[in-house]
Write a protein that holds these residues in place. Structure first.
Motif, PDB file in Angstrom:
ATOM      1  N   ARG A 164       5.049  -6.127   4.644  1.00  0.00           N
ATOM      2  CA  ARG A 164       3.470  -5.817   4.777  1.00  0.00           C
ATOM      3  C   ARG A 164       3.105  -4.630   3.825  1.00  0.00           C
ATOM      4  O   ARG A 164       1.922  -4.486   3.291  1.00  0.00           O
ATOM      5  N   GLY A 165       4.045  -3.696   3.875  1.00  0.00           N
ATOM      6  CA  GLY A 165       3.746  -2.566   3.118  1.00  0.00           C
ATOM      7  C   GLY A 165       3.819  -2.789   1.480  1.00  0.00           C
ATOM      8  O   GLY A 165       2.763  -2.287   1.072  1.00  0.00           O
ATOM      9  N   ARG A 166       4.734  -3.429   0.853  1.00  0.00           N
ATOM     10  CA  ARG A 166       4.589  -4.095  -0.504  1.00  0.00           C
ATOM     11  C   ARG A 166       3.306  -4.796  -0.695  1.00  0.00           C
ATOM     12  O   ARG A 166       2.747  -4.544  -1.748  1.00  0.00           O
ATOM     13  N   GLU A 167       2.757  -5.664   0.097  1.00  0.00           N
ATOM     14  CA  GLU A 167       1.741  -6.293   0.086  1.00  0.00           C
ATOM     15  C   GLU A 167       0.460  -5.660  -0.156  1.00  0.00           C
ATOM     16  O   GLU A 167      -0.500  -5.608  -0.776  1.00  0.00           O
ATOM     17  N   LEU A 168       0.517  -4.549   1.143  1.00  0.00           N
ATOM     18  CA  LEU A 168      -0.734  -3.390   0.951  1.00  0.00           C
ATOM     19  C   LEU A 168      -0.806  -2.684  -0.245  1.00  0.00           C
ATOM     20  O   LEU A 168      -1.903  -2.641  -0.986  1.00  0.00           O
ATOM     21  N   LEU A 169       0.343  -2.062  -0.697  1.00  0.00           N
ATOM     22  CA  LEU A 169       0.217  -1.406  -1.985  1.00  0.00           C
ATOM     23  C   LEU A 169      -0.177  -2.220  -3.285  1.00  0.00           C
ATOM     24  O   LEU A 169      -1.096  -1.716  -3.984  1.00  0.00           O
ATOM     25  N   ALA A 170       0.175  -3.242  -3.180  1.00  0.00           N
ATOM     26  CA  ALA A 170      -0.334  -4.315  -4.369  1.00  0.00           C
ATOM     27  C   ALA A 170      -1.756  -4.579  -4.271  1.00  0.00           C
ATOM     28  O   ALA A 170      -2.422  -4.473  -5.279  1.00  0.00           O
ATOM     29  N   GLY A 171      -2.256  -4.931  -2.882  1.00  0.00           N
ATOM     30  CA  GLY A 171      -3.802  -4.826  -2.871  1.00  0.00           C
ATOM     31  C   GLY A 171      -4.403  -3.636  -3.294  1.00  0.00           C
ATOM     32  O   GLY A 171      -5.526  -3.552  -3.848  1.00  0.00           O
ATOM     33  N   MET A 172      -4.110  -2.479  -2.694  1.00  0.00           N
ATOM     34  CA  MET A 172      -4.576  -1.076  -3.196  1.00  0.00           C
ATOM     35  C   MET A 172      -4.636  -1.013  -4.602  1.00  0.00           C
ATOM     36  O   MET A 172      -5.543  -0.545  -5.169  1.00  0.00           O
ATOM     37  N   GLN A 223      12.903   6.888   2.497  1.00  0.00           N
ATOM     38  CA  GLN A 223      13.428   5.780   2.198  1.00  0.00           C
ATOM     39  C   GLN A 223      12.418   4.607   1.482  1.00  0.00           C
ATOM     40  O   GLN A 223      12.654   3.765   0.873  1.00  0.00           O
ATOM     41  N   ALA A 224      11.156   4.953   1.892  1.00  0.00           N
ATOM     42  CA  ALA A 224      10.102   3.988   1.214  1.00  0.00           C
ATOM     43  C   ALA A 224       9.432   4.966   0.214  1.00  0.00           C
ATOM     44  O   ALA A 224       8.737   3.926  -0.638  1.00  0.00           O
ATOM     45  N   PHE A 225       9.565   6.077   0.015  1.00  0.00           N
ATOM     46  CA  PHE A 225       8.776   6.926  -1.157  1.00  0.00           C
ATOM     47  C   PHE A 225       8.801   6.262  -2.471  1.00  0.00           C
ATOM     48  O   PHE A 225       7.861   6.020  -3.165  1.00  0.00           O
ATOM     49  N   PHE A 226      10.147   6.103  -2.895  1.00  0.00           N
ATOM     50  CA  PHE A 226      10.409   5.783  -4.280  1.00  0.00           C
ATOM     51  C   PHE A 226       9.852   4.466  -4.771  1.00  0.00           C
ATOM     52  O   PHE A 226       9.594   4.390  -6.046  1.00  0.00           O
ATOM     53  N   GLU A 227       9.996   3.566  -3.699  1.00  0.00           N
ATOM     54  CA  GLU A 227       9.714   2.301  -4.011  1.00  0.00           C
ATOM     55  C   GLU A 227       8.016   2.075  -3.953  1.00  0.00           C
ATOM     56  O   GLU A 227       7.263   1.576  -4.915  1.00  0.00           O
ATOM     57  N   ALA A 228       7.520   2.796  -3.249  1.00  0.00           N
ATOM     58  CA  ALA A 228       5.985   3.080  -3.233  1.00  0.00           C
ATOM     59  C   ALA A 228       5.455   3.677  -4.256  1.00  0.00           C
ATOM     60  O   ALA A 228       4.338   3.149  -4.612  1.00  0.00           O
ATOM     61  N   VAL A 229       5.848   4.481  -4.696  1.00  0.00           N
ATOM     62  CA  VAL A 229       5.276   5.285  -6.017  1.00  0.00           C
ATOM     63  C   VAL A 229       5.408   4.248  -7.299  1.00  0.00           C
ATOM     64  O   VAL A 229       4.298   4.286  -8.044  1.00  0.00           O
ATOM     65  N   GLU A 230       6.228   3.429  -7.154  1.00  0.00           N
ATOM     66  CA  GLU A 230       6.282   2.455  -8.169  1.00  0.00           C
ATOM     67  C   GLU A 230       5.108   1.286  -8.173  1.00  0.00           C
ATOM     68  O   GLU A 230       4.576   0.853  -9.027  1.00  0.00           O
ATOM     69  N   LEU A 231       4.958   0.904  -6.996  1.00  0.00           N
ATOM     70  CA  LEU A 231       4.078  -0.063  -6.486  1.00  0.00           C
ATOM     71  C   LEU A 231       2.586   0.194  -6.786  1.00  0.00           C
ATOM     72  O   LEU A 231       1.802  -0.542  -7.083  1.00  0.00           O
TER      73      LEU A 231
END
Length: 339
Positions: free
Chosen positions: A173-181, A196-204
């Protein structure tokens, strides 16, 4: 014009605080016990704070608090706070801002009328702190239409990612939301996001900042006990993407091991966090994210910061060449270019 990257204005109103009062009157009738209020609209104006990121913060259920247990409950809290911001705007206390052009125009008008609340009320950019009010990514356009321009996936653990004191990676869900953002241009607030989520999140979603996060290295904490704070590697990742990091003014986030009853932290300790970030990513990426109304009172603020209008004392500790940027210019540049 000074800018505060993180204030929980509407959440405080949900607790019964009337921010339209002067601070003395607010304190005299404050329904929140054990937290001496520091923020009102008048106080922010006296400080020279003309713009802030104002949160929509839905409080989850805890052993001490009857908060939300699912997205519907979180959404109800966020909608109530959104309506509060709209009422304040209708009353002339704030001006909701949703684009870089609006922010630039607001800053110019504020500079022309810095002491006039009618001509230059507080500018507010809406920031959702913790994404649980969203049903899913398909709900994002509604919140964007209502003015939300930045979202932090987590506070504690959410359906989207691990957060403070609740380690965990991004969920699907987080990955989908970041793509939408990313598609809508909604920025990502990385404060509270677990490493644990941070470094993937900044790429997305690389359009990012940390609205209110201090340095884990200055606090001398490891990744487990310090997951609320930024490691040097996390700070560098924000800087590499041009983001801003806001400094938090709560003593336990400024000095490792500080507890209520200890002497209040000196303002020089705020400078130490700022200098650490400046060494890593430059003074032009350091800002203020005071969180002065974020669940604590002046019992837990640095020595000399008893109310928002004392922020001038904080400004004095920064180097002359960096002061204007840290106190507002860096946020103004970033918001103007990214919203």
């Amino acid at each position: 014009m000074w800018i505060d990257g993180h204030l929980d204005l509407a959440y405080n109103a949900s607790l019964g605080r009337d921010l339209t009062l002067g601070l003395g009157a607010l304190r005299a009738c404050d329904p929140v016990e054990g937290q001496t209020a520091t923020v009102s609209f008048e106080e922010l104006r006296r400080a020279g704070v003309g713009l802030c990121l104002g949160t929509l913060f839905a409080a989850p259920q805890t052993n001490d608090h009857a908060g939300y247990t699912d997205w519907r409950g979180a959404r109800a809290q966020a909608i109530s706070q959104l309506e509060q911001y709209q009422r304040w705007q209708d009353g002339g206390f704030i001006r909701l801002l949703g684009s870089g052009a609006e922010i630039s125009a607001h800053a110019a008008k504020y500079d022309q009328h810095p002491g006039d609340p009618a001509a230059s009320p507080l500018g507010v950019v809406l920031l959702m702190e913790g994404a649980d009010p969203l049903r899913d990514v398909d709900d994002l356009p509604f919140w964007h239409k209502e003015g939300v321009r930045a979202i932090g996936l987590s506070w504690g653990k959410t359906r989207f990612a691990g957060g403070t004191a609740a380690a965990g990676p991004l969920t699907e869900r987080g990955r989908e939301l970041l793509a939408g953002m990313r598609e809508l241009g909604v920025a990502q607030d990385l404060s509270h996001l677990d490493e644990q989520a941070f470094f993937e999140a900044v790429e997305l979603q690389p359009r990012c900042f940390a609205s209110h996060s201090n340095s884990r290295a200055v606090l001398k904490l490891g990744s487990a006990e310090g997951n609320r704070h930024l490691s040097d590697e996390m700070a560098r990742a924000i800087g590499e993407r041009g983001g801003i990091i806001g400094l938090v003014l709560v003593d336990s986030f400024l000095k490792g091991g500080w507890t209520l009853g200890d002497p209040r932290v000196e303002l020089q300790q705020v400078l130490r966090h700022a200098e650490r970030y400046a060494e890593l990513i430059g003074w032009d990426k350091v800002g203020l994210g005071s969180d002065l109304d974020g669940g604590f009172g002046n019992e837990k603020t640095p020595l000399g910061i008893d109310q928002a209008s004392d922020l001038g004392r904080l400004a004095e500790v920064f180097p002359d060449e960096a002061r204007d940027g840290v106190m507002g210019g860096n946020w103004l540049r970033w918001l103007g270019a990214n919203l």
